[in-house]
Write a protein that holds these residues in place. Structure first.
Motif, mmCIF file in Angstrom:
data_model
loop_
_atom_site.group_PDB
_atom_site.id
_atom_site.type_symbol
_atom_site.label_atom_id
_atom_site.label_comp_id
_atom_site.label_asym_id
_atom_site.label_seq_id
_atom_site.Cartn_x
_atom_site.Cartn_y
_atom_site.Cartn_z
ATOM 1 N N THR A 140 -1.303 6.432 -6.464
ATOM 2 C CA THR A 140 -2.551 5.696 -6.632
ATOM 3 C C THR A 140 -3.051 5.201 -5.277
ATOM 4 O O THR A 140 -2.259 4.961 -4.356
ATOM 5 N N THR A 141 -4.346 5.043 -5.166
ATOM 6 C CA THR A 141 -4.939 4.573 -3.913
ATOM 7 C C THR A 141 -5.187 3.076 -3.994
ATOM 8 O O THR A 141 -5.847 2.608 -4.933
ATOM 9 N N GLU A 174 -10.771 2.279 1.696
ATOM 10 C CA GLU A 174 -12.042 2.953 1.415
ATOM 11 C C GLU A 174 -11.845 4.423 1.066
ATOM 12 O O GLU A 174 -11.141 5.154 1.763
ATOM 13 N N THR A 175 -12.461 4.860 -0.021
ATOM 14 C CA THR A 175 -12.426 6.258 -0.431
ATOM 15 C C THR A 175 -13.854 6.764 -0.594
ATOM 16 O O THR A 175 -14.801 5.985 -0.686
ATOM 17 N N ARG A 227 0.835 -1.213 0.000
ATOM 18 C CA ARG A 227 0.000 0.000 0.000
ATOM 19 C C ARG A 227 0.862 1.252 0.000
ATOM 20 O O ARG A 227 0.560 2.231 -0.683
ATOM 21 N N GLN A 246 2.119 1.889 -3.478
ATOM 22 C CA GLN A 246 1.076 2.411 -4.358
ATOM 23 C C GLN A 246 0.757 3.872 -4.036
ATOM 24 O O GLN A 246 0.607 4.702 -4.938
ATOM 25 N N SER A 272 -6.743 -0.488 -3.857
ATOM 26 C CA SER A 272 -8.158 -0.832 -4.046
ATOM 27 C C SER A 272 -8.807 -1.373 -2.781
ATOM 28 O O SER A 272 -10.038 -1.383 -2.670
ATOM 29 N N ASP A 273 -8.005 -1.829 -1.810
ATOM 30 C CA ASP A 273 -8.580 -2.389 -0.585
ATOM 31 C C ASP A 273 -8.762 -1.349 0.521
ATOM 32 O O ASP A 273 -9.089 -1.697 1.659
#
Length: 279
Positions: free
Chosen positions: A236-237, A242-243, A228, A231, A239-240
């Motif tokens: 980039t955020t 929460e946004t 993480r 990334q 994918s696991d």
């Protein structure tokens, strides 16, 4: 004679070739770390010296409770490597108040207390709010306007740590982006996890260490946080995480500040060092 600090200084890790990942813990004075993280024969006066050569950053917590002396900032600067970074928790008197727009005097006094003596080692300022503080767009914008972008030519970075679910909204994310402040990413905790990228840097605090793991986290969890961090540094955020708003159209490399906080505190240095090793 006390044992010398580790000969090899932990180096700030690079990602995407242009950005830094700083990893550390909250504070450095904690009795249970003596004999576990710190060598048993290391004098207490040399704990920061030792910690700063095994980690790449530390979040100073004492500034949350009261102003520190200029001499303290000078001492911390002198005891740490050139590429070491301190993040500071801003005074609670600025954030734990009914009218945030009235915090200007407290903010000014904080920055006049010697903070700038950390020079290039001054990282982001973490403005932490109480769990009872709810999101009000007008009120928070008035507060963000008080945060200086620079003082005496020294650029400043600000992060906001919110702990109420009312902040889980696109409107808050947009407001943070407008003022280029980072929303603190609270990981592995009961606090709201808002992973939206809102600033030229990322500020993460992970709080899930346990006494059941020698390094605080399982190997799988450490691998996940290391990935993480990579990334996030690439812009980039993961994918696991929460946004609550649409991601920026263009990803850009950025600095990452990641602190292993709370949880089973005795294991936090081990977890931080394990992340540094992975990166």
């Amino acid at each position: 004679m006390p044992k010398e600090p580790a000969a090899k200084t932990a180096k700030t890790t690079k990602a995407a070739g242009t950005t830094n990942i700083h990893i550390g813990i909250g504070g450095w004075t904690y009795a249970p770390w003596r004999g576990t993280f710190y060598p048993s024969d290391l004098t207490q006066s040399r704990e920061l010296e030792y910690a700063s050569r095994n980690l790449t950053s530390i979040e100073i917590n004492g500034t949350f409770y009261g102003l520190q002396k200029p001499a303290s900032y000078e001492k911390w600067y002198q005891e740490t490597p050139d590429d070491f970074v301190f993040s500071l928790k801003a005074p609670r008197y600025a954030t734990n108040r009914k009218v945030l727009a009235d915090a200007g005097e407290t903010i000014e006094r904080f920055f006049g207390s010697g903070v700038l003596l950390l020079k290039q080692k001054l990282g982001p300022i973490n403005w932490q709010f109480a769990p009872t503080k709810k999101f009000d767009s007008e009120e928070f914008e008035a507060f963000l306007k008080l945060l200086p972008a620079s003082i005496e030519g020294q650029k400043l970075r600000h992060a906001i740590e919110v702990r109420n679910d009312t902040f889980k909204t696109p409107e808050f994310v947009a407001l943070a982006r407008k003022y280029k402040v980072a929303v603190v990413l609270a990981g592995d905790s009961d606090y709201p996890q808002i992973a939206d990228i809102t600033a030229p840097f990322v500020y993460a605090r992970i709080m899930g260490t346990t006494d059941k793991q020698a390094k605080g986290y399982s190997t799988k969890a450490l691998d996940a946080w290391a990935e993480r961090a990579r990334q996030l540094a690439a812009g980039t955020t993961p994918s696991d995480l929460e946004t609550f708003a649409q991601a920026p159209a263009k990803a850009a490399a950025r600095d990452v500040y990641l602190y292993v906080i709370s949880g089973f505190k005795e294991r936090n240095p081990a977890a931080a060092m394990a992340l540094i090793k992975r990166l």
